[in-house]
Design an enzyme around this catalytic site. Structure first.
Site, PDB file in Angstrom:
ATOM      1  CG  ASP A  46     -31.832 -15.072  29.462  1.00 25.50           C
ATOM      2  OD1 ASP A  46     -33.063 -14.403  29.633  1.00 25.50           O
ATOM      3  OD2 ASP A  46     -30.940 -14.900  30.057  1.00 25.50           O
ATOM      4  CG  HIS A  92      -6.059   1.304  -0.475  1.00 23.21           C
ATOM      5  ND1 HIS A  92      -5.976   1.714   0.880  1.00 23.21           N
ATOM      6  CD2 HIS A  92      -6.086  -0.002  -0.481  1.00 23.21           C
ATOM      7  CE1 HIS A  92      -6.246   0.543   1.412  1.00 23.21           C
ATOM      8  NE2 HIS A  92      -6.317  -0.251   0.757  1.00 23.21           N
ATOM      9  NE  ARG A 111     -23.835 -16.954  38.291  1.00 20.23           N
ATOM     10  CZ  ARG A 111     -24.954 -16.293  38.258  1.00 20.23           C
ATOM     11  NH1 ARG A 111     -24.936 -14.954  37.721  1.00 20.23           N
ATOM     12  NH2 ARG A 111     -25.945 -16.650  38.771  1.00 20.23           N
ATOM     13  NE  ARG A 138     -28.544 -17.702  35.328  1.00 16.46           N
ATOM     14  CZ  ARG A 138     -29.542 -18.188  36.111  1.00 16.46           C
ATOM     15  NH1 ARG A 138     -29.775 -19.659  36.426  1.00 16.46           N
ATOM     16  NH2 ARG A 138     -30.346 -17.610  36.790  1.00 16.46           N
ATOM     17  CG  PHE A 141     -22.920 -11.444  24.658  1.00 15.64           C
ATOM     18  CD1 PHE A 141     -23.803 -11.625  23.438  1.00 15.64           C
ATOM     19  CD2 PHE A 141     -23.742 -11.284  25.731  1.00 15.64           C
ATOM     20  CE1 PHE A 141     -25.354 -11.599  23.495  1.00 15.64           C
ATOM     21  CE2 PHE A 141     -24.803 -11.230  26.004  1.00 15.64           C
ATOM     22  CZ  PHE A 141     -25.860 -11.324  24.996  1.00 15.64           C
ATOM     23  CG  HIS A 185     -29.032 -14.760  26.123  1.00 10.64           C
ATOM     24  ND1 HIS A 185     -30.001 -14.084  25.119  1.00 10.64           N
ATOM     25  CD2 HIS A 185     -28.699 -13.693  27.165  1.00 10.64           C
ATOM     26  CE1 HIS A 185     -29.876 -12.569  25.377  1.00 10.64           C
ATOM     27  NE2 HIS A 185     -29.371 -12.529  26.658  1.00 10.64           N
ATOM     28  CG  HIS A 226      -1.911  -1.134   1.387  1.00  8.52           C
ATOM     29  ND1 HIS A 226      -1.255  -2.586   1.716  1.00  8.52           N
ATOM     30  CD2 HIS A 226      -3.139  -1.449   1.124  1.00  8.52           C
ATOM     31  CE1 HIS A 226      -2.159  -3.221   1.869  1.00  8.52           C
ATOM     32  NE2 HIS A 226      -3.230  -2.792   1.396  1.00  8.52           N
ATOM     33  CG  HIS A 285     -24.463 -16.617  32.519  1.00  5.43           C
ATOM     34  ND1 HIS A 285     -23.540 -15.963  33.245  1.00  5.43           N
ATOM     35  CD2 HIS A 285     -25.615 -16.114  32.936  1.00  5.43           C
ATOM     36  CE1 HIS A 285     -24.227 -15.170  34.126  1.00  5.43           C
ATOM     37  NE2 HIS A 285     -25.630 -15.500  33.962  1.00  5.43           N
ATOM     38  CB  SER A 336     -24.684 -11.260  35.296  1.00  3.49           C
ATOM     39  OG  SER A 336     -25.787 -11.231  35.488  1.00  3.49           O
TER      40      SER A 336
END
Ligand SMILES: Cc1ncc(C[n+]2csc(CCOP(=O)(O)OP(=O)(O)O)c2C)c(N)n1
Ligand SMILES: [Mg+2]
Length: 696
Positions: free
Chosen positions: A496, A287, A383, A547, A464, A500, A39, A488, A410
């Site tokens: 959930d 570029h 946890r 959990r 997540f 989840h 580049h 969890h 949590s």
């Protein structure tokens, strides 16, 4: 007049600046042309910026690129890596090995630049931490560099608060990050900028290469927002330099940054990609492809450069960098070293901490008071055991700190001991970070903190981890001892529902090279997992924690939890230790496996339970050990894990059976889900018997 061929003695200061800038430009052009890939356009445009930062502003000693109080430079638009290779080369930055010793050889040689993007060259395609000394973080995935720089800025504030004393500014460095349109389009930079503004990180300066060009063409195609107003809204000080070639204005803006208190600085720099190329300037063609031999000549002509010269560093250029950053950096480091000696005399304990941190070592007593959990059939959630352990470690290791993406209550990651505090604009010593609901930025920030030698952790629900994954991946590429606490971990939050409930997450994270995943089976395995993780020097680790309460196994009856340090161990065995069937389990399924095992034993079936919290750690063991845990002649095998079955053939073999998930979960109380998906003793027993029948 061609500044490149003039007698250096006759050059004015401005001409000398230009000579250096054009050296960066032409090195970049030549390297890309030679490699036939890379580049060139952005290095051509940003050479004056990089020159100004490095030679006029950065407090960085090329002789010792790991000096703790150096300013940090992050090239978030990593495709413009030739800027960094030029800067490291021209400043004579020294290589450092993994024992933190300077090697007496350059970090990036001219030969490396000639071999840009070739195997083993110290001038690879994108900046790579660990591979090239002087690179502060690996960049290339757009947006992550700037997000990581926020972690560096948080770290500097924390370090300054923790270590500085009246008259002893041990830490007072700044972080400069350069980014392009791509970095600012990526959501992660917005997450990170929002947090940086909230935290008032006035040690952080982003410089935005506002060239209106990305790969597909003009930013008019997809990026027409008012970026400046966006950053004002984040609470940043926003400055603009309308001409990327005006190094006096650039220096002035950087100076304004240094004067600005209470908020980070965002400098919009208007530039022309491919500057100086008659046919490529301001086009997306500049570029990501070589200019071509003819255009290279024309471009060099426009710079007043000898058209046939290749990889030319004219006389006077190295010297000019030596007189600039070389002299300034050496003096700053020298002063700091003297200050640190006086500091050591007055605050020996703190000085020792600084030194331990730099080598990623732990303070004496780091493992004192780690909890031991008594046998308890009702047990405790992963946890919760984690929360207790984290609170002990954070007290034993001053620079161990972290937080969650708004799930602290949590995740049980909140540090609750007296004095732990919250890291905020008005409390730089707080050890609880509040990342907000920004998982990706959290991972990048954790990386930035780790690059600054803190021991950070970040937490969220395991599901997540997907949102954080690109940051975790860079952690692994950079070989950083980061920690991700994910709770969890399976279907424990049953109601959930499938959005989840992690399924493929373990399998996909196990596929990241170098990342240690750990899914402990009871509270004492949680503690042992932490004991293992905290001692890592160059590998990221991830905890998948339950959990719901898990029975705390009776370790007088079963093998000690210290087996976690081997990744997998024989937890429960048949008398005589020659099993005919092996049940392998992790996490919440370990106690289930033990229950099935006891039943099988009572029926006269010689079963064994292997607790396998970590594939990766197990793979590091000797073959003899691995064969002792999973004897090759025992073909009857069942793996039990509330996650995708993907990959378990590795341990159960082609004829083995996996009690796992092949679909998404469902919304229902956990007990019902366990029944629906077969995570009950009878199902495991049936699988074991089927295995036995087949193997006989
Ligand atoms: C996350 C991510 N997506 C896509 C790419 C591929 N990519 C590399 S550079 C680039 C364009 C970047 O445009 P800009 O930041 O404006 O850089 P400039 O061309 O102006 O140097 C893209 C899409 C990438 N490196 N990272
Ligand atoms: Mg651009």
């Amino acid at each position: 007049m061609s500044t490149a061929v003039a007698d250096v003695q006759t050059l004015s200061a401005t001409q000398l600046d230009e000579l250096c800038i054009n050296t960066v430009r032409t090195l970049s052009i030549d390297a890309v042309q030679q490699a036939k890939s890379g580049h060139p356009g952005t290095p051509m445009a940003l050479a004056p910026l990089v020159y100004t930062i490095w030679n006029r502003v950065l407090r960085f000693d090329p002789q010792n690129p790991i000096w703790p109080n150096r300013d940090r430079f992050v090239l978030s638009n990593g495709h413009a890596s030739m800027l960094l290779w030029s800067a490291l080369h021209l400043t004579g930055t020294q290589a450092v090995n993994s024992s933190y010793e300077t090697l007496g050889q350059p970090s990036v040689s001219l030969d490396d630049i000639r071999r840009f993007r070739q195997l083993d060259s110290k001038a690879p395609g994108h900046p790579e931490y660990h591979w090239v000394s002087g690179v502060e973080t690996t960049t290339g995935p757009l947006g992550q560099g700037v997000a990581t720089s926020v972690g560096m800025a948080i770290a500097e504030k924390w370090l300054a608060h923790h270590f500085n004393r009246p008259g002893f500014e041990i830490f007072d460095y700044n972080i400069y990050a350069v980014c392009g349109d791509g970095c600012l389009m990526e959501g992660v930079s917005s997450e990170a900028a929002s947090l940086a503004g909230h935290l008032g990180l006035d040690n952080l300066c982003w410089i935005y290469d506002n060239n209106h060009i990305t790969i597909e063409g003009s930013t008019r195609l997809a990026f027409t927002e008012d970026v400046e107003t966006r950053f004002l809204a984040y609470g940043w000080n926003v400055l603009r330099v309308g001409n990327a070639n005006d190094i006096e204005r650039i220096e002035h803006a950087l100076d304004t940054f240094k004067q600005t208190k209470g908020r980070p600085t965002f400098i919009v720099l208007d530039s022309h990609i491919g500057y100086g190329s008659p046919h490529r300037q301001d086009t997306s063609a500049a570029h990501g492809e070589p200019l071509g031999e003819d255009e290279v000549r024309l471009t060099k002509r426009s710079y007043g450069w000898p058209e046939d010269a290749k990889f030319l560093v004219p006389e006077g250029v190295y010297e000019h960098f030596t007189e600039g950053i070389g002299a300034r950096g050496a003096e700053a480091r020298h002063k700091w070293t003297q200050l640190f000696e006086a500091y050591r005399a007055q605050y020996p304990d703190l000085a020792l901490e600084v030194e331990l941190m730099q080598r990623r070592e732990l303070p004496a007593g780091w493992d004192r008071n780690l909890p031991v959990f008594p046998a308890d059939p009702k047990g405790i959630a992963g946890r919760d055991a984690s929360g207790k352990t984290l609170n002990v470690l954070a007290q034993n290791i001053p620079w161990f700190l972290g937080g969650s993406a708004d799930l602290g209550p949590s995740n049980k990651t909140t540090l609750t001991y007296s004095g732990a505090g919250d890291f905020q604009a008005d409390d730089r010593g707080g050890k609880n970070l509040h990342f907000g609901i920004r998982e990706f930025a959290m991972a990048a920030i954790v990386n930035g903190m780790s690059l600054s030698k803190l021991r950070p952790f970040g937490a969220t629900f395991f599901i997540f981890s997907d949102y954080a994954r690109p940051g975790i991946r860079l952690s692994a590429i950079m070989e950083l001892p980061t920690l991700f606490v994910f709770t969890h971990d399976a279907m424990g939050d049953g109601e959930d529902g499938p959005t989840h409930q992690p399924i493929e997450h373990l399998a996909s994270l196990r596929a990241i090279p170098g990342l240690i995943t750990l899914r402990p089976g009871d509270a004492n395995e949680v503690v042992e997992a932490y004991r293992y993780i905290v001692q890592l020097h160059n590998q990221p680790a991830l905890l998948a924690l339950s959990r719901q309460p898990l029975p705390t196994l009776d370790r007088t009856r079963y093998a000690p939890a210290s087996g976690v340090a081997k990744g997998a161990y024989v937890l429960a065995d048949c008398p005589g230790g020659n099993p005919e069937v092996i049940i392998i389990a992790s996490g919440s399924e370990v106690s289930l496996a033990v229950e099935a095992h006891e039943k099988l034993l009572s029926e006269g079936i010689r079963s064994r339970v292997v607790s396998m919290p970590s594939w990766e750690i197990f793979e590091h063991q000797s073959r003899a050990y691995r064969d002792s845990v999973l004897p090759p002649n025992v073909k009857a095998r069942v793996a039990v894990e509330q996650a995708s079955t993907f990959g378990w053939e590795r341990y159960v073999g082609a004829s083995g059976q996996v009690v796992g998930m092949n679909t998404f979960g469902a919304s229902a109380p956990l007990k019902e889900l366990q029944r629906k998906f077969g995570f009950e003793p009878d199902h495991v027993i049936a699988a074991a018997k089927e295995q036995l029948a087949n193997s006989r």
